[in-house]
Write a protein that holds these residues in place. Structure first.
Motif, PDB file in Angstrom:
ATOM      1  N   ALA A 184      -0.706   6.203   5.172  1.00  0.00           N
ATOM      2  CA  ALA A 184      -1.561   5.170   5.270  1.00  0.00           C
ATOM      3  C   ALA A 184      -2.437   5.313   6.293  1.00  0.00           C
ATOM      4  O   ALA A 184      -3.812   5.196   6.401  1.00  0.00           O
ATOM      5  CB  ALA A 184      -0.484   4.128   5.532  1.00  0.00           C
ATOM      6  N   SER A 185      -1.856   6.198   7.290  1.00  0.00           N
ATOM      7  CA  SER A 185      -2.869   6.662   8.470  1.00  0.00           C
ATOM      8  C   SER A 185      -3.833   7.547   8.008  1.00  0.00           C
ATOM      9  O   SER A 185      -5.193   7.296   8.504  1.00  0.00           O
ATOM     10  CB  SER A 185      -2.010   7.183   9.668  1.00  0.00           C
ATOM     11  OG  SER A 185      -0.992   6.242  10.101  1.00  0.00           O
ATOM     12  N   LEU A 186      -3.771   8.455   7.156  1.00  0.00           N
ATOM     13  CA  LEU A 186      -4.610   9.535   6.689  1.00  0.00           C
ATOM     14  C   LEU A 186      -5.737   8.510   5.863  1.00  0.00           C
ATOM     15  O   LEU A 186      -6.838   9.006   6.169  1.00  0.00           O
ATOM     16  CB  LEU A 186      -3.615  10.572   6.052  1.00  0.00           C
ATOM     17  CG  LEU A 186      -3.107  11.465   6.808  1.00  0.00           C
ATOM     18  CD1 LEU A 186      -2.193  12.482   5.927  1.00  0.00           C
ATOM     19  CD2 LEU A 186      -3.999  12.123   7.824  1.00  0.00           C
ATOM     20  N   LEU A 187      -5.169   7.739   5.060  1.00  0.00           N
ATOM     21  CA  LEU A 187      -6.185   7.018   4.222  1.00  0.00           C
ATOM     22  C   LEU A 187      -7.070   5.942   5.307  1.00  0.00           C
ATOM     23  O   LEU A 187      -7.993   5.762   4.549  1.00  0.00           O
ATOM     24  CB  LEU A 187      -5.359   6.167   3.329  1.00  0.00           C
ATOM     25  CG  LEU A 187      -4.535   7.075   2.025  1.00  0.00           C
ATOM     26  CD1 LEU A 187      -3.773   6.056   1.230  1.00  0.00           C
ATOM     27  CD2 LEU A 187      -5.637   7.747   1.205  1.00  0.00           C
ATOM     28  N   LYS A 225     -11.229   7.824  -1.126  1.00  0.00           N
ATOM     29  CA  LYS A 225      -9.888   7.257  -0.759  1.00  0.00           C
ATOM     30  C   LYS A 225      -9.394   6.143  -1.992  1.00  0.00           C
ATOM     31  O   LYS A 225      -8.180   6.041  -1.829  1.00  0.00           O
ATOM     32  CB  LYS A 225     -10.304   6.153   0.577  1.00  0.00           C
ATOM     33  CG  LYS A 225     -10.517   6.912   1.849  1.00  0.00           C
ATOM     34  CD  LYS A 225     -10.820   5.857   2.803  1.00  0.00           C
ATOM     35  CE  LYS A 225     -11.119   6.628   4.219  1.00  0.00           C
ATOM     36  NZ  LYS A 225     -11.523   5.811   5.345  1.00  0.00           N
ATOM     37  N   ALA A 226     -10.260   5.769  -2.776  1.00  0.00           N
ATOM     38  CA  ALA A 226      -9.675   5.066  -3.556  1.00  0.00           C
ATOM     39  C   ALA A 226      -8.879   5.879  -4.764  1.00  0.00           C
ATOM     40  O   ALA A 226      -7.820   5.534  -5.265  1.00  0.00           O
ATOM     41  CB  ALA A 226     -10.883   4.465  -4.552  1.00  0.00           C
ATOM     42  N   MET A 238      -3.181   7.755  -6.774  1.00  0.00           N
ATOM     43  CA  MET A 238      -2.617   8.643  -6.946  1.00  0.00           C
ATOM     44  C   MET A 238      -1.115   8.658  -6.190  1.00  0.00           C
ATOM     45  O   MET A 238      -0.100   9.130  -6.570  1.00  0.00           O
ATOM     46  CB  MET A 238      -3.157  10.240  -6.660  1.00  0.00           C
ATOM     47  CG  MET A 238      -4.285  10.387  -7.691  1.00  0.00           C
ATOM     48  SD  MET A 238      -3.696  10.166  -9.399  1.00  0.00           S
ATOM     49  CE  MET A 238      -2.654  11.749  -9.558  1.00  0.00           C
ATOM     50  N   LEU A 239      -1.242   8.273  -4.803  1.00  0.00           N
ATOM     51  CA  LEU A 239      -0.054   8.149  -3.998  1.00  0.00           C
ATOM     52  C   LEU A 239       0.732   6.972  -4.268  1.00  0.00           C
ATOM     53  O   LEU A 239       1.996   6.855  -4.192  1.00  0.00           O
ATOM     54  CB  LEU A 239      -0.609   8.211  -2.456  1.00  0.00           C
ATOM     55  CG  LEU A 239      -1.090   9.271  -2.000  1.00  0.00           C
ATOM     56  CD1 LEU A 239      -1.708   8.898  -0.666  1.00  0.00           C
ATOM     57  CD2 LEU A 239      -0.123  10.375  -1.949  1.00  0.00           C
ATOM     58  N   CYS A 271       2.226  -0.375   4.921  1.00  0.00           N
ATOM     59  CA  CYS A 271       1.629   0.053   6.248  1.00  0.00           C
ATOM     60  C   CYS A 271      -0.177  -0.065   5.846  1.00  0.00           C
ATOM     61  O   CYS A 271      -0.706  -0.209   7.023  1.00  0.00           O
ATOM     62  CB  CYS A 271       2.108   1.436   6.369  1.00  0.00           C
ATOM     63  SG  CYS A 271       3.769   1.638   6.890  1.00  0.00           S
ATOM     64  N   MET A 272      -0.646   0.202   4.748  1.00  0.00           N
ATOM     65  CA  MET A 272      -1.998   0.096   4.647  1.00  0.00           C
ATOM     66  C   MET A 272      -2.496  -1.367   4.893  1.00  0.00           C
ATOM     67  O   MET A 272      -3.528  -1.609   5.636  1.00  0.00           O
ATOM     68  CB  MET A 272      -2.313   0.390   3.223  1.00  0.00           C
ATOM     69  CG  MET A 272      -2.419   2.135   2.867  1.00  0.00           C
ATOM     70  SD  MET A 272      -3.313   2.362   1.416  1.00  0.00           S
ATOM     71  CE  MET A 272      -2.397   1.271   0.156  1.00  0.00           C
TER      72      MET A 272
END
Length: 518
Positions: free
Chosen positions: A309-312, A320-321, A326-327, A394-395
């Protein structure tokens, strides 16, 4: 003129007014509901299902009180949820706890009356066997035609009425009655339960009963009931006494005679879990592993979900979408499909993971035979299944953190690790705490994962109950209840009660934390 017509029109009887009709319909529905419910309660009681009959009586009585009393008007909207909780939560819980105080198992399934009736229904062969056929006479009534050897063919009177209340049926010569063709075997099987209850009497006074699907024979009861509930063997004269400690009839030598019956066992099942070394050791090992599995799963899934979530959230990451879809994709695939796929991937002989490790490093790990590797495999698979949930949480929570805090920390020279430890985690941990506890409680009882992936194996050496090193308490309980040769339901119920206390404590803690948050 219209006014005169209205005045001349006869008034509608009071019985047909809308309030009266509504009230009549209301009481009619209430009466019909109670009649059906009481019929069900009586039927359950007649079948000796006392607990279920009592449950029906409580649910019906509570419904009648709530829907009749004006003081409980508002509660009628909550009653369906309350009834569901009584039927599907509280009753099964109390029933399970009650079983934990008995000796209920595969060997002690019956009540005392049912076990006694079983023994009294036992018979032994006391004469010759005779073939029979099931026929219909000219009136279409069922009769038995018995080949009685020297006596010739004999035929019974019509098989009508209640066999239990009838006297033995006297057989007559077959020439006196005109019969049709013998019915096929499938119809004999259909009438078997009825035929077993009829008793026939030959011309020589022998009492004949059904003996298989093609024969009748002179059989006698093996036991007769004595005063006090004891049974006496009519052939040997030996007396069987009811042992209320073991739940069996026992002979003079102390040998148990199956089937057993259910008796009150007190706290023995709970004491056995904590005092019997052959049960206590695997139970404690499984308990520690269950807590470790649930805790590590929460930790790993949170770490992976928070990292992704932090990387996104990083502005330099494009697409990002696509990455979000995918994640989160593992969350959309049914868990049992993913588990079965991983079971194939980790196959020790033909799995792709071992084939790859063998080609690169020359090793083939025993994923399903080594306890440490099996537990590591389970944690890996469960992390894969659980991280999308944490990622979604988290997002959403990261977007609620003001960006000014990170900008201020950057001006102070803070590192990404400082941001994580001093800004992100402190602001996330409070809203995440109830969800983390709920995730811990869910994984504490993650029955599907263990059953489909390892089935609890490898087994714990020296355990007297079916116990494996990867078993959770819930799968351990299931194996005791349904996969052991003894099917010790009472011991499983005692362990399930202990599980309820642990999970109930977690639920209480979750509510407390949620209340603090609110």
């Amino acid at each position: 003129m219209n006014l005169s017509a209205d005045l001349a029109r006869p008034a509608m009887p009071k019985f047909f007014s809308l309030p009266v009709l509504r009230k009549t319909l209301h009481w009619s529905v209430w009466g019909l509901f109670n009649a059906l419910a009481l019929y069900l309660v009586v039927a359950l009681y007649a079948q000796q299902q006392i607990a279920f009959a009592l449950l029906g009586l409580v649910v019906t009585g509570l419904a009648s009180f709530i829907f009749i009393s004006k003081r409980t008007y508002a509660h009628r909207y909550i009653y369906p949820a309350l009834a569901g909780m009584l039927v599907f939560v509280i009753f099964p819980l109390l029933y399970t706890v009650g079983i934990g105080f008995t000796n209920y198992s595969g060997s002690n399934l019956l009540s005392f009356e049912q076990a006694q009736r079983y023994h009294l229904n036992q018979t032994y062969l006391a004469g010759e066997r005779h073939a029979f056929g099931l026929h219909r006479d000219v009136q279409g009534q069922l009769r038995l035609r018995v080949e009685a050897g020297e006596q010739g063919a004999l035929v019974s009177p019509p098989l009508v009425g209640d066999p239990a209340a009838s006297e033995p049926l006297d057989l007559a010569p077959a020439s006196a009655v005109e019969l049709g063709e013998a019915l096929p075997l499938r119809e004999v099987i259909q009438h078997r339960a009825e035929l077993e209850r009829w008793v026939l009497r030959s011309s020589q006074g022998e009492l004949l009963r059904l003996y298989g699907l093609r024969e009748v024979a002179a059989v006698k009861p093996l036991y007769r009931l004595l005063d006090g509930g004891d049974l006496q063997n009519t052939r040997s004269g030996e007396v069987l006494s009811a042992n209320w400690d073991s739940g069996f009839y026992v002979d003079s030598h102390g040998n148990q005679v199956a089937p057993g019956f259910t008796v009150y066992a007190g706290w023995s099942n709970f004491a056995k879990v904590l005092s019997d070394p052959s049960i206590r050791a695997p139970f404690l090992e499984i308990f520690v592993w269950t807590v470790a599995f649930a805790g590590l799963t929460v930790l790993f899934t949170l770490a992976v979900g928070l990292l992704l979530a932090s990387l996104l959230q990083w502005e330099m990451v494009g697409g990002k979408a696509f990455y979000r879809v995918m994640l989160i994709l593992p969350y959309a695939v049914p868990a049992f499909i993913s588990i079965l796929v991983f079971r194939g991937l980790f196959n020790q002989n033909f799995g792709e993971i071992n084939l790859m490790l063998d080609s690169l490093f020359g090793v083939r790990p025993d994923w399903f035979s080594d306890p440490t590797l099996a537990r590591g495999m389970i944690l890996l698979v469960n992390t894969w299944l659980g991280y999308p949930y944490m990622l979604l949480l988290c997002m959403g929570l990261l977007q609620a953190i003001p960006r000014d805090l990170y900008e201020a920390s950057a001006m102070d020279g803070a590192t990404p690790l400082d941001n994580l430890l001093k800004i992100t985690l402190p602001l996330l941990i409070k809203p995440l705490a109830p969800l983390l506890i709920a995730s811990f409680a869910f994984n504490f009882n993650n029955f599907v994962l263990i059953t489909l992936l390892t089935r609890g194996g490898p087994d714990i050496i020296g355990a007297t109950t079916p116990a494996g090193t990867t078993d959770l308490l819930v799968s351990y309980t299931y194996r005791i209840a349904f996969q052991d040769s003894g099917q010790n339901f009472a011991l499983a119920a005692a362990i399930a009660t202990l599980i309820f206390l642990v999970v109930g404590g977690m639920a209480w803690l979750n509510l407390k934390l949620s209340k603090v948050k609110v």
